[in-house]
Design a protein around this motif. Structure first.
Motif, PDB file in Angstrom:
ATOM      1  N   LEU A   6       0.832  -1.200   0.000  1.00 15.18           N
ATOM      2  CA  LEU A   6       0.000   0.000   0.000  1.00 15.18           C
ATOM      3  C   LEU A   6       0.866   1.249   0.000  1.00 15.18           C
ATOM      4  CD1 LEU A   6      -3.004  -0.572   2.426  1.00 15.18           C
ATOM      5  CD2 LEU A   6      -3.102   0.110   0.040  1.00 15.18           C
ATOM      6  N   ASP A   7       1.906   1.238   0.828  1.00 17.00           N
ATOM      7  CA  ASP A   7       2.817   2.380   0.911  1.00 17.00           C
ATOM      8  C   ASP A   7       3.477   2.652  -0.434  1.00 17.00           C
ATOM      9  OD1 ASP A   7       2.213   2.760   3.540  1.00 17.00           O
ATOM     10  OD2 ASP A   7       4.097   1.993   4.325  1.00 17.00           O
ATOM     11  N   ASP A   8       3.926   1.593  -1.087  1.00 16.97           N
ATOM     12  CA  ASP A   8       4.570   1.751  -2.392  1.00 16.97           C
ATOM     13  C   ASP A   8       3.609   2.365  -3.395  1.00 16.97           C
ATOM     14  OD1 ASP A   8       6.908   0.710  -1.450  1.00 16.97           O
ATOM     15  OD2 ASP A   8       6.635  -1.282  -2.330  1.00 16.97           O
ATOM     16  N   LYS A   9       2.364   1.890  -3.360  1.00 17.91           N
ATOM     17  CA  LYS A   9       1.350   2.404  -4.269  1.00 17.91           C
ATOM     18  C   LYS A   9       1.122   3.892  -3.998  1.00 17.91           C
ATOM     19  CE  LYS A   9      -3.136   1.000  -6.094  1.00 17.91           C
ATOM     20  NZ  LYS A   9      -4.074   2.108  -5.915  1.00 17.91           N
ATOM     21  N   ARG A  10       0.983   4.232  -2.727  1.00 22.12           N
ATOM     22  CA  ARG A  10       0.767   5.623  -2.326  1.00 22.12           C
ATOM     23  C   ARG A  10       1.959   6.489  -2.743  1.00 22.12           C
ATOM     24  NH1 ARG A  10      -2.221   9.686  -2.363  1.00 22.12           N
ATOM     25  NH2 ARG A  10      -1.973  11.148  -0.671  1.00 22.12           N
ATOM     26  N   ILE A  15       4.375  10.693  -6.186  1.00 21.12           N
ATOM     27  CA  ILE A  15       5.400  11.086  -7.151  1.00 21.12           C
ATOM     28  C   ILE A  15       4.737  11.576  -8.435  1.00 21.12           C
ATOM     29  CG2 ILE A  15       7.262  10.216  -8.631  1.00 21.12           C
ATOM     30  CD1 ILE A  15       8.186  10.598  -5.792  1.00 21.12           C
ATOM     31  N   LYS A  16       3.719  10.841  -8.874  1.00 19.42           N
ATOM     32  CA  LYS A  16       3.008  11.219 -10.091  1.00 19.42           C
ATOM     33  C   LYS A  16       2.320  12.575  -9.917  1.00 19.42           C
ATOM     34  CE  LYS A  16       0.019   8.271 -12.020  1.00 19.42           C
ATOM     35  NZ  LYS A  16      -0.171   6.832 -12.313  1.00 19.42           N
ATOM     36  N   GLN A  17       1.653  12.757  -8.769  1.00 14.73           N
ATOM     37  CA  GLN A  17       0.988  14.036  -8.485  1.00 14.73           C
ATOM     38  C   GLN A  17       1.996  15.175  -8.501  1.00 14.73           C
ATOM     39  OE1 GLN A  17      -0.914  13.462  -4.669  1.00 14.73           O
ATOM     40  NE2 GLN A  17      -2.922  13.301  -5.608  1.00 14.73           N
ATOM     41  N   LYS A  18       3.128  14.941  -7.862  1.00 13.46           N
ATOM     42  CA  LYS A  18       4.164  15.962  -7.771  1.00 13.46           C
ATOM     43  C   LYS A  18       4.630  16.371  -9.176  1.00 13.46           C
ATOM     44  CE  LYS A  18       8.660  16.724  -5.630  1.00 13.46           C
ATOM     45  NZ  LYS A  18       9.632  16.543  -6.721  1.00 13.46           N
ATOM     46  N   ILE A  42       1.752  17.376  -0.534  1.00  9.98           N
ATOM     47  CA  ILE A  42       2.363  16.240  -1.233  1.00  9.98           C
ATOM     48  C   ILE A  42       3.792  16.037  -0.731  1.00  9.98           C
ATOM     49  CG2 ILE A  42       3.240  15.431  -3.469  1.00  9.98           C
ATOM     50  CD1 ILE A  42       0.786  16.845  -4.757  1.00  9.98           C
ATOM     51  N   LEU A  43       4.558  17.113  -0.662  1.00  9.40           N
ATOM     52  CA  LEU A  43       5.947  17.014  -0.227  1.00  9.40           C
ATOM     53  C   LEU A  43       6.039  16.546   1.218  1.00  9.40           C
ATOM     54  CD1 LEU A  43       7.424  20.208  -1.899  1.00  9.40           C
ATOM     55  CD2 LEU A  43       7.732  17.842  -2.614  1.00  9.40           C
ATOM     56  N   GLU A  44       5.115  17.032   2.040  1.00 13.42           N
ATOM     57  CA  GLU A  44       5.059  16.622   3.449  1.00 13.42           C
ATOM     58  C   GLU A  44       4.853  15.116   3.551  1.00 13.42           C
ATOM     59  OE1 GLU A  44       1.936  18.114   6.408  1.00 13.42           O
ATOM     60  OE2 GLU A  44       2.913  19.949   5.717  1.00 13.42           O
ATOM     61  N   GLU A  45       3.905  14.616   2.782  1.00 13.88           N
ATOM     62  CA  GLU A  45       3.621  13.184   2.834  1.00 13.88           C
ATOM     63  C   GLU A  45       4.785  12.382   2.282  1.00 13.88           C
ATOM     64  OE1 GLU A  45       0.129   9.978   1.779  1.00 13.88           O
ATOM     65  OE2 GLU A  45      -0.336  12.115   1.604  1.00 13.88           O
TER      66      GLU A  45
END
Length: 51
Positions: A6-10, A15-18, A42-45
């Motif tokens: 799940l973490d990898d997917k997130r 990364i894609k959003q960024k 996004i960067l925070e997460e």
């Protein structure tokens, strides 16, 4: 182990959003504020994944 997947997917999503955000940087002040706020989130997460 399920959590790692799940973490990898997130992480990939973030990364894609960024990348999308970097390509679509707005130019008017109001949009820029929202953009910076969202980009910050996004960067925070993403930071959480580095630990």
């Amino acid at each position: 182990m399920q959590n790692k997947k799940l973490d990898d997917k997130r992480y990939q999503e973030l990364i894609k959003q960024k990348e999308e955000f970097e390509k679509n940087r707005p130019h008017d002040i109001e949009s820029m504020r929202r953009w910076k706020h969202s980009m910050g989130k996004i960067l925070e997460e993403l930071e959480l994944f580095k630990k």
